[in-house]
Design a protein around this motif. Structure first.
Motif, PDB file in Angstrom:
ATOM      1  N   ALA A  14      26.819  20.080  44.195  1.00 63.92           N
ATOM      2  CA  ALA A  14      25.631  19.232  44.380  1.00 63.92           C
ATOM      3  C   ALA A  14      25.970  17.832  44.870  1.00 63.92           C
ATOM      4  N   THR A  64      36.495  26.870  39.900  1.00 63.50           N
ATOM      5  CA  THR A  64      37.521  27.910  39.745  1.00 63.50           C
ATOM      6  C   THR A  64      38.147  27.899  38.347  1.00 63.50           C
ATOM      7  N   ILE A 139      24.295  31.124  47.295  1.00 65.25           N
ATOM      8  CA  ILE A 139      24.291  30.717  48.703  1.00 65.25           C
ATOM      9  C   ILE A 139      25.408  31.464  49.426  1.00 65.25           C
ATOM     10  N   PRO A 184      22.340  30.993  54.802  1.00 64.11           N
ATOM     11  CA  PRO A 184      22.102  30.019  55.876  1.00 64.11           C
ATOM     12  C   PRO A 184      22.843  30.403  57.153  1.00 64.11           C
TER      13      PRO A 184
HETATM   14  P1  NAP Z   1      30.070  20.909  51.907  1.00 63.20           P
HETATM   15  O1  NAP Z   1      29.262  19.824  52.513  1.00 63.20           O
HETATM   16  O2  NAP Z   1      31.493  21.070  52.321  1.00 63.20           O
HETATM   17  O3  NAP Z   1      29.987  20.750  50.308  1.00 63.20           O
HETATM   18  C1  NAP Z   1      30.673  21.653  49.491  1.00 63.20           C
HETATM   19  C2  NAP Z   1      30.242  21.434  48.062  1.00 63.20           C
HETATM   20  O4  NAP Z   1      30.960  22.381  47.253  1.00 63.20           O
HETATM   21  C3  NAP Z   1      30.611  20.057  47.565  1.00 63.20           C
HETATM   22  O5  NAP Z   1      29.590  19.602  46.716  1.00 63.20           O
HETATM   23  C4  NAP Z   1      31.892  20.294  46.788  1.00 63.20           C
HETATM   24  O6  NAP Z   1      32.030  19.419  45.694  1.00 63.20           O
HETATM   25  C5  NAP Z   1      31.668  21.685  46.238  1.00 63.20           C
HETATM   26  N1  NAP Z   1      32.914  22.361  45.920  1.00 63.20           N
HETATM   27  C6  NAP Z   1      33.829  22.863  46.786  1.00 63.20           C
HETATM   28  N2  NAP Z   1      34.865  23.396  46.115  1.00 63.20           N
HETATM   29  C7  NAP Z   1      34.598  23.211  44.791  1.00 63.20           C
HETATM   30  C8  NAP Z   1      35.283  23.536  43.603  1.00 63.20           C
HETATM   31  N3  NAP Z   1      36.472  24.179  43.615  1.00 63.20           N
HETATM   32  N4  NAP Z   1      34.720  23.211  42.404  1.00 63.20           N
HETATM   33  C9  NAP Z   1      33.525  22.587  42.363  1.00 63.20           C
HETATM   34  N5  NAP Z   1      32.827  22.238  43.471  1.00 63.20           N
HETATM   35  C10 NAP Z   1      33.356  22.556  44.659  1.00 63.20           C
HETATM   36  O7  NAP Z   1      29.400  22.341  52.128  1.00 63.20           O
HETATM   37  P2  NAP Z   1      27.928  22.767  52.585  1.00 63.20           P
HETATM   38  O8  NAP Z   1      27.937  22.913  54.053  1.00 63.20           O
HETATM   39  O9  NAP Z   1      26.913  21.937  51.914  1.00 63.20           O
HETATM   40  O10 NAP Z   1      27.906  24.257  51.990  1.00 63.20           O
HETATM   41  C11 NAP Z   1      27.310  24.591  50.751  1.00 63.20           C
HETATM   42  C12 NAP Z   1      27.289  26.103  50.621  1.00 63.20           C
HETATM   43  O11 NAP Z   1      26.576  26.658  51.719  1.00 63.20           O
HETATM   44  C13 NAP Z   1      28.675  26.737  50.664  1.00 63.20           C
HETATM   45  O12 NAP Z   1      28.722  27.834  49.781  1.00 63.20           O
HETATM   46  C14 NAP Z   1      28.793  27.201  52.094  1.00 63.20           C
HETATM   47  O13 NAP Z   1      29.688  28.283  52.219  1.00 63.20           O
HETATM   48  C15 NAP Z   1      27.373  27.607  52.383  1.00 63.20           C
HETATM   49  N6  NAP Z   1      27.040  27.636  53.805  1.00 63.20           N
HETATM   50  C16 NAP Z   1      27.179  26.520  54.580  1.00 63.20           C
HETATM   51  C17 NAP Z   1      26.854  26.603  55.922  1.00 63.20           C
HETATM   52  C18 NAP Z   1      26.968  25.436  56.851  1.00 63.20           C
HETATM   53  O14 NAP Z   1      26.820  25.644  58.067  1.00 63.20           O
HETATM   54  N7  NAP Z   1      27.208  24.245  56.359  1.00 63.20           N
HETATM   55  C19 NAP Z   1      26.402  27.803  56.456  1.00 63.20           C
HETATM   56  C20 NAP Z   1      26.262  28.901  55.639  1.00 63.20           C
HETATM   57  C21 NAP Z   1      26.576  28.810  54.302  1.00 63.20           C
HETATM   58  P3  NAP Z   1      33.120  18.216  45.627  1.00 63.20           P
HETATM   59  O15 NAP Z   1      32.332  16.964  45.812  1.00 63.20           O
HETATM   60  O16 NAP Z   1      33.687  18.351  44.264  1.00 63.20           O
HETATM   61  O17 NAP Z   1      34.118  18.450  46.738  1.00 63.20           O
END
Ligand code: NAP
Length: 246
Positions: A14, A64, A139, A184
């Motif tokens: 978040a 994790t 997601i 998404p």
């Molecule tokens: P993002 O901007 O890179 O943000 C990732 C989020 O996940 C951050 O809040 C991060 O928290 C958290 N996170 C990552 N590893 C973690 C861990 N080991 N423990 C706790 N928190 C962790 O990603 P996003 O684009 O918003 O994507 C969100 C979701 O949507 C993901 O599951 C992604 O695969 C999915 N998605 C994204 C897209 C796209 O085009 N962006 C498309 C399809 C699906 P920290 O602040 O702690 O790093």
């Protein structure tokens, strides 16, 4: 508009991107949002929600760490007496062509994107089954549906979430817990921001609606699935991808 008044929601990932928008929109509809990320990273999301008149609290969670995840869910249920909505959103990429992919690239992505969802859902089901009500929303990604070169690990994790949620939906439907997936397409966040502008323009050209998605596009779908209006929807994959894959 305040259809989620009185609900308690946990949103992982978040701190930014899609998860931050989900936290904002759930809070805007009246839910108390537990905004989870590593360290103090979700603090900004919580402050912004409070500034907008919503209710949220930050949660430090490395998804994790299974023991920490279970303890976090139990803590929410104890503090607030319930858990109504779980949005399993935290995710990572470790892109590499298959012949060069390291075993650690595979393991890290499966652990964060798929195994963590298993652990959180298992923990969240306890209060939800007790309440005879709950909403689980995972997601996934269009990449889990269509595949993508260089993302065999990521696609496997996201396709795995779909099979996992469809199975869970069949197990817990009788307790009025629904389990759905939002998939998404390409969304403008830090995750896609690492990709160069020409590649992003190439993506937009393949999308019938002509643009990348926004985090708010995804959050709106999550809010719908979390609402009472979606009480007869379970085991579904809601694609929010501008029509790029049908
Ligand atoms: P993002 O901007 O890179 O943000 C990732 C989020 O996940 C951050 O809040 C991060 O928290 C958290 N996170 C990552 N590893 C973690 C861990 N080991 N423990 C706790 N928190 C962790 O990603 P996003 O684009 O918003 O994507 C969100 C979701 O949507 C993901 O599951 C992604 O695969 C999915 N998605 C994204 C897209 C796209 O085009 N962006 C498309 C399809 C699906 P920290 O602040 O702690 O790093």
């Amino acid at each position: 508009m305040n259809s989620l008044d009185g609900k308690v929601a946990l949103v992982t990932g978040a701190s930014r991107g899609i998860g931050r928008a989900i936290a904002h929109q759930l809070a805007g509809r009246g839910a108390l949002v537990i905004a989870a990320a590593r360290g103090d990273n979700a603090r900004g999301t919580v402050d912004a929600i409070a500034a907008a008149g919503g209710r949220a609290e930050p949660l430090t969670l490395e998804v994790t760490d299974a023991d920490a995840a279970v303890a976090a869910v139990q803590g929410i249920a104890t503090r607030h007496g319930r858990l109504d909505i779980l949005v399993s959103n935290a995710g990572i990429t470790r892109d590499q062509l298959m012949l060069r992919m390291k075993r650690s690239d595979w393991d890290d992505v499966i652990a964060t994107n798929l195994t963590a969802a298993f652990v959180l859902c298992q923990a969240a089901l306890k209060p939800m089954i007790r309440q005879r009500a709950g909403r689980i929303i995972a997601i996934s990604s269009v990449v889990g549906q269509m595949g993508n070169a260089g993302q065999a690990n990521y696609a496997a994790s996201k396709a795995g979430l779909i099979g996992f949620c469809k199975s869970l939906a069949r197990e817990v439907g009788s307790r009025q817990v629904t389990v759905n997936v939002v998939a998404p397409g390409f969304v403008a966040t830090d995750m896609t921001g690492a990709v160069d502008a020409a590649t992003q323009a190439g993506w937009a050209a393949q999308i019938p609606l002509g643009r990348l998605g926004t985090p708010d596009d995804i959050a709106a779908a999550v809010c719908f699935l979390a609402s009472d209006e979606a009480s007869y929807i379970t085991g579904q994959v809601l694609a929010v991808n501008g029509g790029m894959y049908t």
